[in-house]
Design an enzyme around this catalytic site. Structure first.
Site, PDB file in Angstrom:
ATOM      1  N   HIS A 101       0.851  -1.192  -0.018  1.00  0.00           N
ATOM      2  CA  HIS A 101       0.024  -0.076  -0.109  1.00  0.00           C
ATOM      3  C   HIS A 101       0.760   1.216  -0.134  1.00  0.00           C
ATOM      4  O   HIS A 101       0.507   2.260  -0.451  1.00  0.00           O
ATOM      5  CB  HIS A 101      -1.160   0.052   1.197  1.00  0.00           C
ATOM      6  CG  HIS A 101      -1.944   1.212   1.321  1.00  0.00           C
ATOM      7  ND1 HIS A 101      -3.110   0.993   0.580  1.00  0.00           N
ATOM      8  CD2 HIS A 101      -1.816   2.363   1.752  1.00  0.00           C
ATOM      9  CE1 HIS A 101      -3.768   2.006   0.855  1.00  0.00           C
ATOM     10  NE2 HIS A 101      -3.148   2.905   1.638  1.00  0.00           N
TER      11      HIS A 101
ATOM     12  N   SER B  90      -7.390   9.306  -6.492  1.00  0.00           N
ATOM     13  CA  SER B  90      -8.338   9.093  -5.648  1.00  0.00           C
ATOM     14  C   SER B  90      -8.227   8.149  -4.448  1.00  0.00           C
ATOM     15  O   SER B  90      -8.756   8.239  -3.259  1.00  0.00           O
ATOM     16  CB  SER B  90      -9.942   9.278  -6.102  1.00  0.00           C
ATOM     17  OG  SER B  90      -9.748   7.867  -7.009  1.00  0.00           O
TER      18      SER B  90
ATOM     19  N   HIS C 156      -1.173   2.687  -8.128  1.00  0.00           N
ATOM     20  CA  HIS C 156      -2.212   1.999  -9.438  1.00  0.00           C
ATOM     21  C   HIS C 156      -1.984   2.936 -10.777  1.00  0.00           C
ATOM     22  O   HIS C 156      -1.585   3.957 -10.563  1.00  0.00           O
ATOM     23  CB  HIS C 156      -3.469   1.929  -9.067  1.00  0.00           C
ATOM     24  CG  HIS C 156      -4.178   3.122  -8.771  1.00  0.00           C
ATOM     25  ND1 HIS C 156      -4.136   3.744  -7.636  1.00  0.00           N
ATOM     26  CD2 HIS C 156      -5.129   3.865  -9.671  1.00  0.00           C
ATOM     27  CE1 HIS C 156      -4.726   5.043  -7.785  1.00  0.00           C
ATOM     28  NE2 HIS C 156      -5.251   5.005  -9.022  1.00  0.00           N
TER      29      HIS C 156
ATOM     30  N   PHE D 274      -3.395  31.739 -16.989  1.00  0.00           N
ATOM     31  CA  PHE D 274      -2.669  32.136 -18.227  1.00  0.00           C
ATOM     32  C   PHE D 274      -2.568  30.758 -19.023  1.00  0.00           C
ATOM     33  O   PHE D 274      -2.872  30.907 -20.240  1.00  0.00           O
ATOM     34  CB  PHE D 274      -1.296  32.847 -17.786  1.00  0.00           C
ATOM     35  CG  PHE D 274      -0.434  33.083 -19.066  1.00  0.00           C
ATOM     36  CD1 PHE D 274      -0.914  33.803 -19.879  1.00  0.00           C
ATOM     37  CD2 PHE D 274       0.854  32.539 -19.181  1.00  0.00           C
ATOM     38  CE1 PHE D 274       0.095  34.241 -20.994  1.00  0.00           C
ATOM     39  CE2 PHE D 274       1.579  32.798 -20.264  1.00  0.00           C
ATOM     40  CZ  PHE D 274       1.240  33.687 -21.049  1.00  0.00           C
ATOM     41  N   GLU D 275      -2.209  29.672 -18.397  1.00  0.00           N
ATOM     42  CA  GLU D 275      -1.842  28.576 -19.084  1.00  0.00           C
ATOM     43  C   GLU D 275      -3.277  28.067 -19.740  1.00  0.00           C
ATOM     44  O   GLU D 275      -3.451  27.481 -20.852  1.00  0.00           O
ATOM     45  CB  GLU D 275      -1.405  27.506 -18.054  1.00  0.00           C
ATOM     46  CG  GLU D 275      -0.060  27.636 -17.610  1.00  0.00           C
ATOM     47  CD  GLU D 275       0.273  28.628 -16.496  1.00  0.00           C
ATOM     48  OE1 GLU D 275      -0.784  29.193 -16.031  1.00  0.00           O
ATOM     49  OE2 GLU D 275       1.343  28.318 -15.835  1.00  0.00           O
TER      50      GLU D 275
END
Lengths: 331, 340
Positions: free
Chosen positions: A112, A160, A165, A308-309
């Site tokens: 984990h 999440s 993974h 801006f991006e």
């Protein structure tokens, strides 16, 4: 004076701050912190996921029971669904289609709390081989045009679940940035009859200043036109359009360069979150893959993207890639 | 069944993930913000910014002193610098040029107010007047191709630790890629249909109604069909115009009222989320600049507001592929019902 640099592949410009470059300690990034929660990807909780599609089990054990080294399941909350026909249609001026596709989760390891750099080479090779195996299997489905393999590590990077993974999405169309990249590579190929990525590798290994690591089959470097600080690309030295054509020997090399690259990054930025994406050629159609060269783009999550991006498609990078590579080499 | 939807202007596909759809109240996770420092943008702190470029101030008050209503200063940490030549050059397979450009901060109020939605309509209208003046001024500099106006509100949207309402203006020596794509998409649609794609879009949205948030006073606010983000909202003028700088004072005030309402709905309905907005307007159209003749007809200025409720993963950046966990129809319904 800062520099504007143009990406030779998609024609994207980035602003590189060569004036007052940021050092690693200037980045106020959100750390990845492990929470204690019931994890559907841990041993013993196999029933919490949809049934497994594939697994690596060194000693034979039953599917959906502990004992696996790598496990592939369908995403419990899929962005796309495997059943159904592609039904492209218009609604007024808009175009749409059913969300047909595959959305799988590759649980890389039973551990984990272990990121890639804490795994053994063999363990990394195991999940890389599974990437390849799943790609080959899904490519048989003629509805799919593109297979995208990507990893979000850490909540700040959009993961999440914290158990390491990778996700695999098979799409019924070629995503826009991929199409642009292929088009750019193709027009370079038409003009020079050489692969653009091979030329990039040649220039990078000569100039050396952006190279982080190099082994027999792979090179990892901070691209000249980095969009994010400490962005790293890992590229196979032998020209190959499709990731899934990778050989067993190359998988060993890839596992080792991936592990070493992440180790270096984590030496500089402990608890760093990141994303990586495998860029590869489309499947089942005219991919125009002659001038394309698969590679991995690795994006550390050090900054927040702002208006801006969004509005311009311009990126601003506060640490020039030459400097980032230098930090990484010494790490 | 999730849906794949295509943006009609730039051709970007998004996944509207109905299966993993969240309820509107399930959004709103905000990361921990750093603590606030002394604000350089408040009245009385003028010496903490570079000298002002522009201001709306009371008569007989000197520059860089209190008595202003709105103030524009160069960025303390500019992405681009105003001095110097472009010097375009190659380096092996790569191209580069000097980082010449302008980077200005528009301080929208002398009060320490964070969210534009808490300014008065009159004040917001002054902000828009200032946008117009600054864009027109930067157009005079022949080195620049485009002036991009945007706002980062709150830390998660890239605003840093200072909570004082402001916008930014960056003039670039090349037309930004994202802007070019939109211009090209709009032109292609016009070439085929001889109609403006945005006018068609407004017409369809007003008939359909399911994605309309507001329709008042010559403006429409919609959640776009191919939304990239939950609660993405576009504000468009119903009357065709390609260039924001041609806006007259009356419609500026109407726009201020609409923007205030939309931003207030987001603030109230979604617990004061971080957001970005970007003004999409026609590029500088100098003679022989290489722009097509139909741009006045084919392009339509608008503002795109993007609440930052989900964490955009590098995945979206890398692929240009967005997964929107809330259908825009649900978002519009929710926002219509928020009293603000």
């Amino acid at each position: 004076m800062s520099e504007l640099r143009r990406d030779p592949i998609g024609g994207r410009w980035v602003i590189v701050d060569t004036d007052k470059p940021s050092t690693p300690k200037d980045y106020d990034f959100e750390p990845q912190i492990y929470r204690n929660e019931v994890c559907p990807f841990c041993y013993g909780n196999e029933a919490m996921t949809p049934p497994e599609i594939d697994a690596v089990r060194e000693t034979p054990t039953y599917p959906n029971t502990p004992g696996w080294q790598v496990r592939v399941v369908a995403n419990k909350f899929p962005a796309l669904q495997i059943e159904g026909d592609l039904d492209r249609r218009g609604t007024g001026m808009y175009d749409m289609s059913n969300g047909v596709g595959a959305h799988e989760v590759i649980v890389e390891t039973p551990y984990h709390n272990k990121d890639i750099h804490e795994l053994t080479n063999q363990e990394i090779e195991n999940f890389l081989s599974v990437y390849c195996r799943r790609s080959l299997d899904l490519a048989k489905d003629k509805r799919f045009k593109y297979i995208m393999i990507f990893k979000n590590f850490g909540a700040p990077a959009g993961a999440s679940l914290e158990h390491p993974h990778t996700q695999l999405i098979a799409l019924p169309m070629i995503p826009k940035n991929v199409a642009e990249e292929i088009k750019g590579a193709h027009s370079y190929f038409e003009y020079r009859e050489r692969c653009l990525f091979c030329d990039i590798i040649r220039q990078e290994s000569q100039e050396k200043e952006r190279v982080v690591l190099e082994n027999r089959h792979f090179i990892s470097f901070c691209p000249f036109v980095s969009r994010f600080p400490f962005e790293i690309w890992i590229m196979p030295k032998n020209h190959s359009a499709h990731f899934c054509a990778i050989s067993a020997e190359e998988i060993k090399s890839l596992a080792s360069i991936l592990k070493e690259t992440i180790t270096k990054l984590k030496n500089i930025f402990p608890n760093l979150s990141y994303n990586y994406i495998i860029h590869t050629s489309p499947i089942n159609g005219d991919g125009g893959s002659e001038g394309y060269h698969w590679h991995i783009e690795f994006m550390p999550k050090l900054t927040r993207v702002a208006g801006f991006e969004w509005g311009s498609g311009f990126y601003v990078v506060a640490t020039p890639p030459e400097l980032a590579a230098d930090y990484l080499k010494k790490a | 069944m999730p849906e794949l939807r295509k943006d009609p202007v730039i051709g970007r596909w998004v996944i509207i993930a109905t299966e993993r759809a969240k309820r509107p109240d399930q959004f709103g996770v905000q990361p921990q913000e750093p603590s606030e420092k002394v604000c350089p943008f408040c009245e009385g702190h003028e010496s903490q910014t570079p000298p002002e470029i522009y201001s709306i101030r009371q008569k007989n008050t000197p520059k860089n002193a209190p008595g202003w209503d709105l103030r524009v200063v160069p960025s303390i940490s500019p992405f681009l610098r105003i001095e110097g030549e472009l010097d375009r050059r190659g380096k092996g397979v790569y191209d580069l040029m000097n980082g010449v450009g302008a980077h200005e901060i528009i301080i929208e109020t002398n009060q320490h107010i964070a969210n534009m939605s808490d300014l008065s309509e009159e004040q917001i209208s002054k902000v828009f007047a200032c946008y117009i003046d600054r864009i027109n001024d930067l157009e005079k500099d022949k080195r620049f191709k485009y002036a991009l106006l945007f706002k980062n509100y709150s830390w998660a949207a890239g605003a840093g630790a200072i909570k004082h309402s402001r916008s930014q203006l960056i003039a670039t020596p090349v037309t930004p890629k994202r802007v070019k794509e939109e211009l090209v998409g709009a032109r292609q649609y016009y070439d085929y249909h001889e109609r403006c794609v945005f006018c068609d879009l407004i017409r369809q949205e007003l008939e359909d109604k399911s994605r309309v948030v507001l329709d008042i006073d010559g403006y429409v606010a919609i959640t776009p069909f191919a939304s990239r983000f939950p609660f993405e909202v576009w504000v468009l003028p119903k009357k065709h115009a390609c260039d924001f700088t041609t806006l007259d004072p009356a419609s500026r005030l109407s726009l201020a009222a609409v923007m205030k309402k939309v931003l207030a709905k987001l603030k109230k309905g979604l617990n004061d989320p971080a957001y970005n907005y970007v003004l999409h307007t026609a590029p500088f159209r100098r003679q022989k600049a290489g722009y097509w003749k139909s741009i006045d007809q084919d392009y339509h200025w608008h503002i795109e507001i993007m609440p930052r409720l989900t964490r955009v993963a590098g995945f979206e950046w890398g692929t240009g592929f967005y997964i929107c966990p809330l259908p825009p129809e649900n978002a519009a319904k929710f926002l219509r019902e928020v009293e603000a």
